[in-house]
Write a protein that holds these residues in place. Structure first.
Motif, PDB file in Angstrom:
ATOM      1  N   SER A 155      -1.232  -0.664   0.532  1.00 26.54           N
ATOM      2  CA  SER A 155       0.057   0.012   0.392  1.00 26.54           C
ATOM      3  C   SER A 155       1.149  -0.997   0.721  1.00 26.54           C
ATOM      4  O   SER A 155       0.880  -2.061   1.300  1.00 26.54           O
ATOM      5  CB  SER A 155       0.133   1.178   1.382  1.00 26.54           C
ATOM      6  OG  SER A 155       0.090   0.643   2.700  1.00 26.54           O
ATOM      7  N   LYS A 156       2.370  -0.630   0.419  1.00 28.76           N
ATOM      8  CA  LYS A 156       3.499  -1.520   0.704  1.00 28.76           C
ATOM      9  C   LYS A 156       3.546  -1.850   2.209  1.00 28.76           C
ATOM     10  O   LYS A 156       3.698  -3.003   2.605  1.00 28.76           O
ATOM     11  CB  LYS A 156       4.789  -0.809   0.276  1.00 28.76           C
ATOM     12  CG  LYS A 156       5.832  -1.765  -0.131  1.00 28.76           C
ATOM     13  CD  LYS A 156       6.946  -1.073  -0.883  1.00 28.76           C
ATOM     14  CE  LYS A 156       7.812  -2.197  -1.322  1.00 28.76           C
ATOM     15  NZ  LYS A 156       9.009  -2.270  -1.592  1.00 28.76           N
ATOM     16  N   ALA A 157       3.381  -0.784   3.029  1.00 29.41           N
ATOM     17  CA  ALA A 157       3.485  -0.975   4.485  1.00 29.41           C
ATOM     18  C   ALA A 157       2.364  -1.879   5.006  1.00 29.41           C
ATOM     19  O   ALA A 157       2.606  -2.754   5.856  1.00 29.41           O
ATOM     20  CB  ALA A 157       3.430   0.384   5.179  1.00 29.41           C
ATOM     21  N   TYR A 158       1.156  -1.692   4.486  1.00 30.70           N
ATOM     22  CA  TYR A 158       0.008  -2.487   4.954  1.00 30.70           C
ATOM     23  C   TYR A 158       0.174  -3.955   4.540  1.00 30.70           C
ATOM     24  O   TYR A 158      -0.071  -4.870   5.321  1.00 30.70           O
ATOM     25  CB  TYR A 158      -1.273  -1.879   4.368  1.00 30.70           C
ATOM     26  CG  TYR A 158      -2.567  -2.439   4.915  1.00 30.70           C
ATOM     27  CD1 TYR A 158      -2.888  -2.340   6.269  1.00 30.70           C
ATOM     28  CD2 TYR A 158      -3.501  -3.041   4.069  1.00 30.70           C
ATOM     29  CE1 TYR A 158      -4.089  -2.828   6.760  1.00 30.70           C
ATOM     30  CE2 TYR A 158      -4.709  -3.532   4.553  1.00 30.70           C
ATOM     31  CZ  TYR A 158      -4.995  -3.419   5.893  1.00 30.70           C
ATOM     32  OH  TYR A 158      -6.200  -3.907   6.379  1.00 30.70           O
ATOM     33  N   THR A 159       0.624  -4.164   3.299  1.00 31.16           N
ATOM     34  CA  THR A 159       0.847  -5.533   2.816  1.00 31.16           C
ATOM     35  C   THR A 159       1.922  -6.218   3.664  1.00 31.16           C
ATOM     36  O   THR A 159       1.773  -7.379   4.074  1.00 31.16           O
ATOM     37  CB  THR A 159       1.242  -5.505   1.325  1.00 31.16           C
ATOM     38  OG1 THR A 159       0.186  -4.865   0.612  1.00 31.16           O
ATOM     39  CG2 THR A 159       1.464  -6.887   0.756  1.00 31.16           C
TER      40      THR A 159
END
Ligand SMILES: C[S@@+](CC[C@H](N)C(=O)[O-])C[C@H]1O[C@@H](n2cnc3c(N)ncnc32)[C@H](O)[C@@H]1O
Length: 286
Positions: A155-159
């Protein structure tokens, strides 16, 4: 304890981009509290793993080694800026989108490619999307951890979180005299000199070591012998006991060291009754 290390204790723990079984993130404050070192020599880790201890001690000079060449290559590439948060973001966004579309098949394709190209970016991708962040190889050296079963893993947050971790470790090693090297632990320990400080975090005897291959007791005994002979200061991380077992090796080979103990808790499942304490020891030479 030196002033430089003391200051580090007030900071938030730096979490590295790599996950590994036995990672010492939770023990970092205890390690920093326990280590007494004037920082004249090098900080030496023959079992670097994720590097979380070195990144938080942040010494000026270090010799950081592990037999896992993939971890070492990743950190060497971060050190030379071949890999940075921009490069990682591009890579994870592209392959994360493919993973979202194709799921497990794509993970397996990436794993196959990594076993051919040994590219550190592929290693990072696998380590952050495999089952439990495990690192494990088969007998021929092929990475064989299964998929975490979450196609939308990146996800954007994980990346962004991973990119921030890359940036954090890059900024700790910047302008420092650090040597990363793929090496068996024996080679590293014999390079240690008076004034150096060796932090030893070997695979645990009597616990699952399939992630590293063999860790026979004979090797643990050889490690204890060389750690007793080195002119450097030493701190060993080792489990001491839980409700069910005690680690006889620690009592047999390290009892002349000073033991600093800390309990930590882990869970089997969700029930409070399944909460068990494990005593961890930091053994420092007298
Ligand atoms: C318990 S982990 C270290 C964890 C690390 N302190 C951390 O917090 O992430 C043990 C490490 O020893 C390495 N290792 C195992 N056998 C080794 C050997 N014979 N020589 C060098 N490193 C070895 C493994 O690859 C693994 O990274």
């Amino acid at each position: 304890m030196s002033i430089a290390i003391e200051r580090e204790t007030h900071k938030k723990v730096i979490v590295p981009p790599i996950k590994i079984q036995g990672i010492k993130t939770k023990l970092v404050p205890f390690i920093i509290e326990t280590v007494t070192w004037n920082q004249e020599g090098r900080w030496i880790e023959p079992f670097l793993g994720s590097g979380v201890v070195a990144f938080n001690i942040a010494p000026q000079r270090a010799l950081l080694t592990d037999k896992n060449q993939h971890i070492i290559r990743l950190y060497q590439d971060i050190q030379s800026d071949r890999i940075n948060s921009r490069v990682v973001r591009q890579f994870l966004e592209f392959h994360g989108a493919q993973l979202s579309k194709e799921g497990k098949e794509y993970y397996l394709e990436m794993r196959q490619k990594f076993n051919e190209n040994a590219d550190p970016l592929y290693f990072l991708f696998l380590n952050r999307s495999d089952f439990n962040g495990m690192i494990r190889f088969n007998k021929s050296g092929g990475f064989n951890v299964p998929f975490c079963q979450k196609p939308d893993r990146f996800s954007k947050a994980y990346t962004t979180k991973i990119c921030n971790q890359i940036e954090a470790v890059a900024s700790v090693m910047r302008d420092k005299d650090w040597e990363f090297k793929a090496a068996p632990w024996q080679e590293t320990i014999i390079r240690a000199q008076r004034g150096d400080y060796i932090y030893i975090d070997p695979p645990y005897i009597g616990r699952d070591t399939s992630y590293v291959g063999e860790w026979p007791e004979s090797e643990a005994i050889e490690l204890a012998r060389l750690a007793h002979e080195t002119p450097a200061d030493v701190c060993l991380s080792m489990w001491k006991e839980n409700k069910f077992r005690r680690n006889e090796h620690l009592f047999d080979y390290w009892s002349d060291f000073v033991w600093h103990e800390r309990d930590h808790f882990y869970h089997f499942g969700a029930k409070e009754s399944n909460r068990h304490a494990m005593t961890e020891v930091l053994a420092t030479n007298p």
